[in-house]
Write a protein that holds these residues in place. Structure first.
Motif, PDB file in Angstrom:
ATOM      1  N   VAL A 112       0.870  -1.184   0.000  1.00  0.00           N
ATOM      2  CA  VAL A 112       0.000   0.000   0.000  1.00  0.00           C
ATOM      3  C   VAL A 112       0.901   1.225   0.000  1.00  0.00           C
ATOM      4  O   VAL A 112       1.781   1.352   0.860  1.00  0.00           O
ATOM      5  CB  VAL A 112      -0.920   0.030   1.230  1.00  0.00           C
ATOM      6  N   ASN A 113       0.704   2.122  -0.956  1.00  0.00           N
ATOM      7  CA  ASN A 113       1.546   3.307  -1.024  1.00  0.00           C
ATOM      8  C   ASN A 113       0.770   4.535  -0.568  1.00  0.00           C
ATOM      9  O   ASN A 113      -0.198   4.948  -1.211  1.00  0.00           O
ATOM     10  CB  ASN A 113       2.088   3.525  -2.442  1.00  0.00           C
ATOM     11  N   ASN A 114       1.210   5.104   0.537  1.00  0.00           N
ATOM     12  CA  ASN A 114       0.632   6.334   1.065  1.00  0.00           C
ATOM     13  C   ASN A 114       1.603   7.495   0.907  1.00  0.00           C
ATOM     14  O   ASN A 114       1.772   8.311   1.817  1.00  0.00           O
ATOM     15  CB  ASN A 114       0.250   6.151   2.529  1.00  0.00           C
ATOM     16  N   GLY A 115       2.260   7.551  -0.245  1.00  0.00           N
ATOM     17  CA  GLY A 115       3.135   8.680  -0.538  1.00  0.00           C
ATOM     18  C   GLY A 115       2.310   9.924  -0.821  1.00  0.00           C
ATOM     19  O   GLY A 115       1.415   9.909  -1.671  1.00  0.00           O
ATOM     20  N   CYS A 116       2.613  11.007  -0.106  1.00  0.00           N
ATOM     21  CA  CYS A 116       1.865  12.260  -0.218  1.00  0.00           C
ATOM     22  C   CYS A 116       2.780  13.331  -0.794  1.00  0.00           C
ATOM     23  O   CYS A 116       3.631  13.886  -0.076  1.00  0.00           O
ATOM     24  CB  CYS A 116       1.349  12.692   1.154  1.00  0.00           C
ATOM     25  N   GLY A 117       2.635  13.608  -2.070  1.00  0.00           N
ATOM     26  CA  GLY A 117       3.503  14.569  -2.733  1.00  0.00           C
ATOM     27  C   GLY A 117       3.443  15.939  -2.081  1.00  0.00           C
ATOM     28  O   GLY A 117       2.365  16.513  -1.946  1.00  0.00           O
TER      29      GLY A 117
END
Length: 241
Positions: free
Chosen positions: A75-80
């Motif tokens: 799960v990718n929760n990368g927040c630009g």
């Protein structure tokens, strides 16, 4: 048992891996990536949405996991654009204690824009690591890739990516956790090949802003992660040319 062995064992048994971080975590810069409409978190007027990135480091990792360990999920929760304090303050939006088994923290590049950014990064990253340790969740932290001299020269770069990398390395060593040191891995590659970061950070269909990695650098981050975790991959000779 060290963290690498714990993480490998969990992956083999079918873990959920949660990637928490900024745009580098999300795979921004890679070709064919785009922001979706799915909101990850709100912080005042800031709205952070999920990114699709089929040619990113984490999609390559997910493809490997899907093939070798199909019970495992990523799960990718990368927040630009997120600062470390925003991710810390909104952990309930990016962490599910009952589902997440392994935590990857890939953050800090945006903190170089803040007056006390490295002190904030050190404090927030330490707090997050200890929080996840308290939940018995093994953690790996990532350093950013190097960026071009032009990108580093922007006025809002109050610190530089080597400062970010050094801060993250210091915290990882102090907290005795696994580190995926992309900064020095890529610098070693540049020294080995005689190339400059400008030679590899740009690519067809990529963002090409001097910071966010091209598909080439995304591939290097993926290979570095696999090296650190101790997972062997098929060789095609592409990375170290």
């Amino acid at each position: 048992m060290n963290d690498r062995a714990v993480i490998r064992g969990l992956i083999r048994r079918g873990a959920q891996i949660n990637i928490i971080g900024d745009s580098l975590a999300a795979g921004a810069g890679s070709s064919d990536s785009y922001s979706t409409e799915e909101v990850i978190l709100h912080d005042g007027d800031d709205v952070f949405v999920r990114r699709a990135a089929p040619n990113s480091w984490w999609s390559r990792f997910q493809n490997y996991i899907d093939d070798k360990y199909p019970g495992c999920t990523v799960v990718n929760n990368g927040c630009g654009g997120a600062f470390s304090f925003q991710l810390k303050n909104h952990l309930p939006s990016v962490f599910q204690e009952d589902k997440d088994d392994i935590i990857f923290l890939f953050l800090g590049a945006n903190d170089r824009k803040r007056v006390n950014g490295m002190d904030e990064l050190r404090s927030n990253l330490t707090w997050m690591i200890r929080y996840f340790k308290g939940k018995n969740k093994p953690v790996a932290v990532f350093t950013p890739n190097p960026s071009t001299a032009e990108n580093e020269s922007y006025k809002n770069r109050l610190y530089h990516l080597e400062d970010v990398a050094n801060t993250i390395i210091d915290v990882a060593e102090a907290e005795d956790i696994l580190i995926v040191d992309n900064y020095n891995y890529i610098m070693d590659y540049l020294l080995f090949t005689g190339k400059k970061i400008d030679d590899i950070i740009f690519g067809k269909g990529c963002r090409n802003d001097g910071l966010h990695p091209s598909d080439k650098v995304q591939e290097m981050i993926y290979h570095n992660l696999m090296r650190v975790l101790g997972f062997s991959v098929k060789t095609d000779g592409a990375v170290w040319k």
